[in-house]
Design a protein around this motif. Sequence first.
Motif, PDB file in Angstrom:
ATOM      1  N   SER A  24       0.659  -1.295   0.077  1.00 16.95           N
ATOM      2  CA  SER A  24      -0.144   0.076  -0.010  1.00 16.95           C
ATOM      3  C   SER A  24       0.773   1.507  -0.045  1.00 16.95           C
ATOM      4  O   SER A  24       0.469   2.336  -0.438  1.00 16.95           O
ATOM      5  CB  SER A  24      -0.884  -0.015   1.103  1.00 16.95           C
ATOM      6  OG  SER A  24      -0.086   0.111   2.197  1.00 16.95           O
ATOM      7  N   GLY A  25       1.926   1.078   0.408  1.00 19.07           N
ATOM      8  CA  GLY A  25       2.818   2.263   0.517  1.00 19.07           C
ATOM      9  C   GLY A  25       2.791   3.156   1.728  1.00 19.07           C
ATOM     10  O   GLY A  25       3.418   3.975   2.048  1.00 19.07           O
ATOM     11  N   SER A  26       1.993   2.687   2.563  1.00 11.94           N
ATOM     12  CA  SER A  26       1.702   3.604   3.876  1.00 11.94           C
ATOM     13  C   SER A  26       2.503   2.850   4.925  1.00 11.94           C
ATOM     14  O   SER A  26       2.523   3.513   6.236  1.00 11.94           O
ATOM     15  CB  SER A  26       0.241   3.488   4.163  1.00 11.94           C
ATOM     16  OG  SER A  26      -0.518   3.919   3.306  1.00 11.94           O
ATOM     17  N   PHE A  27       3.036   1.713   4.807  1.00 11.50           N
ATOM     18  CA  PHE A  27       3.722   0.904   5.992  1.00 11.50           C
ATOM     19  C   PHE A  27       5.003   0.422   5.862  1.00 11.50           C
ATOM     20  O   PHE A  27       5.366   0.065   4.470  1.00 11.50           O
ATOM     21  CB  PHE A  27       2.753  -0.299   6.228  1.00 11.50           C
ATOM     22  CG  PHE A  27       1.294   0.008   6.597  1.00 11.50           C
ATOM     23  CD1 PHE A  27       0.865   0.808   7.459  1.00 11.50           C
ATOM     24  CD2 PHE A  27       0.372  -0.610   5.617  1.00 11.50           C
ATOM     25  CE1 PHE A  27      -0.286   0.921   7.849  1.00 11.50           C
ATOM     26  CE2 PHE A  27      -0.931  -0.265   5.949  1.00 11.50           C
ATOM     27  CZ  PHE A  27      -1.242   0.504   7.085  1.00 11.50           C
ATOM     28  N   SER A  28       6.042   0.465   6.912  1.00 12.29           N
ATOM     29  CA  SER A  28       7.349  -0.088   6.701  1.00 12.29           C
ATOM     30  C   SER A  28       7.343  -1.153   7.690  1.00 12.29           C
ATOM     31  O   SER A  28       7.138  -0.865   9.063  1.00 12.29           O
ATOM     32  CB  SER A  28       8.239   0.835   6.867  1.00 12.29           C
ATOM     33  OG  SER A  28       9.546   0.281   7.152  1.00 12.29           O
ATOM     34  N   VAL A  29       7.489  -2.304   7.303  1.00 12.57           N
ATOM     35  CA  VAL A  29       7.214  -3.778   8.138  1.00 12.57           C
ATOM     36  C   VAL A  29       8.777  -4.029   8.514  1.00 12.57           C
ATOM     37  O   VAL A  29       9.424  -4.647   7.495  1.00 12.57           O
ATOM     38  CB  VAL A  29       6.439  -4.802   7.477  1.00 12.57           C
ATOM     39  CG1 VAL A  29       6.207  -5.568   8.433  1.00 12.57           C
ATOM     40  CG2 VAL A  29       4.814  -4.074   7.185  1.00 12.57           C
ATOM     41  N   SER A 109     -10.230  -9.236   2.823  1.00 16.70           N
ATOM     42  CA  SER A 109     -11.073  -8.401   3.794  1.00 16.70           C
ATOM     43  C   SER A 109     -10.268  -8.616   5.033  1.00 16.70           C
ATOM     44  O   SER A 109     -10.053  -7.301   5.956  1.00 16.70           O
ATOM     45  CB  SER A 109     -12.470  -9.056   4.217  1.00 16.70           C
ATOM     46  OG  SER A 109     -13.154  -9.044   2.933  1.00 16.70           O
ATOM     47  N   GLN A 110      -9.414  -9.579   5.519  1.00 17.50           N
ATOM     48  CA  GLN A 110      -8.699  -9.926   6.436  1.00 17.50           C
ATOM     49  C   GLN A 110      -7.696  -8.639   6.737  1.00 17.50           C
ATOM     50  O   GLN A 110      -7.388  -8.012   7.507  1.00 17.50           O
ATOM     51  CB  GLN A 110      -7.905 -11.396   6.578  1.00 17.50           C
ATOM     52  CG  GLN A 110      -6.896 -11.502   7.524  1.00 17.50           C
ATOM     53  CD  GLN A 110      -6.326 -12.651   7.205  1.00 17.50           C
ATOM     54  OE1 GLN A 110      -6.905 -13.854   7.585  1.00 17.50           O
ATOM     55  NE2 GLN A 110      -5.024 -12.903   6.806  1.00 17.50           N
ATOM     56  N   TYR A 111      -6.797  -8.502   5.538  1.00 16.23           N
ATOM     57  CA  TYR A 111      -5.780  -7.678   5.459  1.00 16.23           C
ATOM     58  C   TYR A 111      -6.214  -6.132   5.481  1.00 16.23           C
ATOM     59  O   TYR A 111      -5.419  -5.441   5.920  1.00 16.23           O
ATOM     60  CB  TYR A 111      -4.505  -8.036   4.366  1.00 16.23           C
ATOM     61  CG  TYR A 111      -3.965  -9.256   4.646  1.00 16.23           C
ATOM     62  CD1 TYR A 111      -2.995  -9.243   5.688  1.00 16.23           C
ATOM     63  CD2 TYR A 111      -4.209 -10.403   4.218  1.00 16.23           C
ATOM     64  CE1 TYR A 111      -2.289 -10.186   6.035  1.00 16.23           C
ATOM     65  CE2 TYR A 111      -3.242 -11.434   4.443  1.00 16.23           C
ATOM     66  CZ  TYR A 111      -2.323 -11.450   5.151  1.00 16.23           C
ATOM     67  OH  TYR A 111      -1.677 -12.536   5.596  1.00 16.23           O
ATOM     68  N   ALA A 112      -7.403  -5.982   4.774  1.00 12.17           N
ATOM     69  CA  ALA A 112      -7.692  -4.579   4.933  1.00 12.17           C
ATOM     70  C   ALA A 112      -8.234  -4.228   6.242  1.00 12.17           C
ATOM     71  O   ALA A 112      -8.050  -3.306   6.667  1.00 12.17           O
ATOM     72  CB  ALA A 112      -9.088  -4.687   3.699  1.00 12.17           C
ATOM     73  N   GLU A 113      -8.780  -5.200   7.023  1.00 10.49           N
ATOM     74  CA  GLU A 113      -9.456  -4.977   8.193  1.00 10.49           C
ATOM     75  C   GLU A 113      -7.878  -4.815   9.505  1.00 10.49           C
ATOM     76  O   GLU A 113      -7.906  -3.890  10.083  1.00 10.49           O
ATOM     77  CB  GLU A 113     -10.017  -6.027   8.884  1.00 10.49           C
ATOM     78  CG  GLU A 113     -10.472  -5.859  10.393  1.00 10.49           C
ATOM     79  CD  GLU A 113     -11.133  -7.012  11.195  1.00 10.49           C
ATOM     80  OE1 GLU A 113     -11.655  -6.878  12.207  1.00 10.49           O
ATOM     81  OE2 GLU A 113     -11.153  -8.100  10.376  1.00 10.49           O
ATOM     82  N   LEU A 114      -6.874  -5.518   8.802  1.00  9.08           N
ATOM     83  CA  LEU A 114      -5.615  -5.402   9.534  1.00  9.08           C
ATOM     84  C   LEU A 114      -5.111  -3.921   9.510  1.00  9.08           C
ATOM     85  O   LEU A 114      -4.762  -3.504  10.460  1.00  9.08           O
ATOM     86  CB  LEU A 114      -4.865  -6.360   9.510  1.00  9.08           C
ATOM     87  CG  LEU A 114      -3.243  -6.382  10.257  1.00  9.08           C
ATOM     88  CD1 LEU A 114      -3.590  -6.390  11.730  1.00  9.08           C
ATOM     89  CD2 LEU A 114      -2.474  -7.430   9.445  1.00  9.08           C
ATOM     90  N   ALA A 115      -5.031  -3.493   8.153  1.00  9.59           N
ATOM     91  CA  ALA A 115      -4.547  -2.085   7.740  1.00  9.59           C
ATOM     92  C   ALA A 115      -5.249  -0.960   8.488  1.00  9.59           C
ATOM     93  O   ALA A 115      -4.553  -0.162   9.078  1.00  9.59           O
ATOM     94  CB  ALA A 115      -4.481  -2.109   6.351  1.00  9.59           C
ATOM     95  N   HIS A 116      -6.460  -1.317   8.389  1.00  9.01           N
ATOM     96  CA  HIS A 116      -7.458  -0.306   8.945  1.00  9.01           C
ATOM     97  C   HIS A 116      -7.165   0.042  10.560  1.00  9.01           C
ATOM     98  O   HIS A 116      -7.171   0.962  11.159  1.00  9.01           O
ATOM     99  CB  HIS A 116      -8.878  -0.621   8.699  1.00  9.01           C
ATOM    100  CG  HIS A 116     -10.026   0.464   9.518  1.00  9.01           C
ATOM    101  ND1 HIS A 116      -9.934   1.809   9.249  1.00  9.01           N
ATOM    102  CD2 HIS A 116     -10.553   0.228  10.517  1.00  9.01           C
ATOM    103  CE1 HIS A 116     -11.106   2.288  10.140  1.00  9.01           C
ATOM    104  NE2 HIS A 116     -11.466   1.463  10.792  1.00  9.01           N
ATOM    105  N   LYS A 117      -7.103  -1.210  11.198  1.00  9.43           N
ATOM    106  CA  LYS A 117      -6.956  -1.218  12.612  1.00  9.43           C
ATOM    107  C   LYS A 117      -5.470  -0.652  13.295  1.00  9.43           C
ATOM    108  O   LYS A 117      -5.194   0.025  14.155  1.00  9.43           O
ATOM    109  CB  LYS A 117      -6.955  -2.815  13.197  1.00  9.43           C
ATOM    110  CG  LYS A 117      -8.364  -3.260  13.104  1.00  9.43           C
ATOM    111  CD  LYS A 117      -9.356  -2.571  13.984  1.00  9.43           C
ATOM    112  CE  LYS A 117     -10.868  -3.062  13.789  1.00  9.43           C
ATOM    113  NZ  LYS A 117     -11.872  -2.352  14.654  1.00  9.43           N
TER     114      LYS A 117
END
Length: 510
Positions: A24-29, A109-117
């Motif tokens: 997504s470009g929003s996270f560095s893991v 849906s699972q990873y979308a929820e994780l990113a949102h949380k």
Amino acid sequence: MIRILYVDDELPILDTTRRILEKSGSFSVTCASSGKEALEQIRATPFDIVVADFLMEDITGIDLLRIIRTGNDEIPFIIFTGKGREEIVIEAYENGVDFYVQKGGDARSQYAELAHKIEQAVESRKIRKRLARSEEKFSKFLQDFDGIAFQINPSGRFILLEGTVEETTGYPREEFLSGYISLERIIHPDEKHRFLNDMQRLATRPGFRVDSVFRIIRKDGHIRWLHGMLHTICSASQEIVYIQGTLYDITYLKSAQDELARTEEKWRAIITRAPVIISVLDRNGSFLFINKTHPPKKPADLIGTCAGAYLAPDQEDQLANALHRVFSCGETMRFESAVPHGESVTEWLAHQISPVTWNGSHEAALVVSTVITERKWLEQNLRDSEEQYRAIVVASGDGIIIIDPSGKVTFGSPKVYDIFALPCEQPLAGITLLDFIDPSYRPVAVSRMKAVLEGDLDAEPFEYLLTRHTGERFLGELVTTPLRDSSGAISSLLILIRDISKRKSPLPAA
């Protein structure tokens, strides 16, 4: 960019989750495959949030959370696991986990929820820090708060109470502040045991949070449903100073849910009273339903007509393209449009279009439209006043520069050329702020810029040894202020530069 530490002893899941989040470009893991490695990473590197599996070979996610919290680290923490037993979830929240996200099911849906949380937890922590520094402003804001905001000490006595107290409870605000009436006294008997347990945890567990719906009994005997969000405010030594929270009267929402479950007639009545425009379109863009319209037209007048016909002529294609994506891909689309009402009146709307699925296929599109005419008007006024602000900057006696988070100059006023004796033909764009600062002062400059970018340092003057283009050194005063984008995130820094060499002692010879 949000810095994530992800802990999981299943390497395939570890790698898959990292790749999906970073896409997504929003996270560095940063990944860790054990609790030991995770604790070493936390000691060595600052992170914005920790995401951990529950069951690992050397530790559980909850034990890892306890160790981190023992070190007084309030970093947000999410349990991301396939273990969904109720007792695990309860234990996780009792130990201060921010969110519990279940693995399994639809991966998207699972990873979308994780990113949102993740975004929600990180943003919540930033908000808590800002609230701690702005208690006085917060108190003034509460005077016009549409709800109840309060602070109580660990024994349950009100310290602060603002908002719609009497409208919601029937009791005057003063009776709560004096101790004559307590929050416990008005709680419905069926809710009292759960409420007292929550308050006991809040009074004894730093960092504990409650998000709950419960009933109260008003002074006149009527029952109201409230949505309460409560959390602890602690001192630097993690002693609980008070419990802070907000209460919203959601009685009308509970009633609406009951009515919606019983009859479509009442559902339509509630939708009609909504503060936004809600409509349903078919594949051709024709209205199947709309809750409200601009007078003199009535909702029934629009049924069967094409929605694009009511937009500005150059925006009909936007609606057609959005509907194509909604029906073909199931995406949620957003765009803004102008809706003319006669020759001189134009209303601006922001639309969110989502698919309505029946029997596994997208059969209609739900459109939620919000009036943004005032916002558009404000934006136009800002554009109109841009030249006035530019004239002020040019005339300023101080040098003014704007730098991006890396320290590169993106704007400089003419006074900057005078202060640093720069050639007129030399562009400022691309030069770093550190180029103007003497090497001996650069470490402290870097440290202060970082603190401002992270929101930990307010604007205040600071003296530096600066260097002109000619090599001459002089004393200067810099004031650094963060600039925020529309989402509230710090996007750049504005720096005022003042030559103070004439009012300071001469510099020693180099």
